[in-house]
Design an enzyme around this catalytic site. Structure first.
Site, PDB file in Angstrom:
ATOM      1  CB  SER A 134      -1.103   8.853 -31.310  1.00 12.69           C
ATOM      2  OG  SER A 134      -0.839  10.092 -30.689  1.00 12.69           O
ATOM      3  CE1 TYR A 171       4.447   8.273 -31.744  1.00 11.32           C
ATOM      4  CE2 TYR A 171       3.006  10.167 -31.543  1.00 11.32           C
ATOM      5  CZ  TYR A 171       3.314   8.870 -31.215  1.00 11.32           C
ATOM      6  OH  TYR A 171       2.490   8.153 -30.373  1.00 11.32           O
TER       7      TYR A 171
END
Length: 166
Positions: free
Chosen positions: A137, A149
């Protein structure tokens, strides 16, 4: 790449399902793994059971990952590419307010699960001189304040760089 075999974790929806559709159109035989058997079966029905195999697998369970890879090898006789895509998105609250149990589930999936996929699939990929892909990501490339995250995706970036050197 006609008749090459691609294993995708987290294949039941989102990026995994989209990748499966594109790979099938490009001629790959697919092993589609996820926790959701119903969603996987719908995807197999869409792609065609002659080109796709559904495998129920929780990527946080080492024995299930071992069985997943073995099932692919038993069914297709080879494994040419693995896409470690299974993941869980982040949660609200930052480090001061997020639910630690949500972190635990996310970290086990996004970090430990990817590590188990690598551990279980590398021998087959070495044998086929195959390819490995990891879903990272942008969150794993720069700091997002208060984001566990982001930290999990930094770990995936690190795993990718480390396995390349190995």
């Amino acid at each position: 790449m006609s008749d090459h075999v691609l294993l995708i974790t987290g294949a039941s929806s989102g990026i995994g399902a989209a990748t499966a559709r594109l790979a099938a159109a490009a001629g790959y035989r697919l092993a589609l793994a996820a926790r959701s058997e119903d969603k996987l079966q719908h995807l197999v029905d869409e792609i065609g059971p002659q080109r796709a195999l559904a495998i129920r697998c929780d990527v946080t369970d080492y024995a299930e990952q071992q069985a997943m890879v073995q099932r692919v090898l038993d069914h297709y006789g080879q494994l040419d590419a693995v896409y470690a895509n299974a993941g869980i998105p982040g949660s609200e609250g930052g480090f001061s307010g997020a639910d630690p149990e949500v972190w635990k589930t996310m970290l086990l999936t996004n970090v430990y699960g990817v590590g188990l996929t690598l551990r279980c699939a590398l021998a087959a990929l070495k044998a086929s001189r195959g390819h490995l892909l990891l879903t990272g990501s942008a969150a794993g490339r720069f700091v997002i304040p208060g984001s566990m995250y982001s930290a999990s995706k930094w770990a995936v970036t690190g795993m990718g760089l480390s396995v390349r050197e190995e």
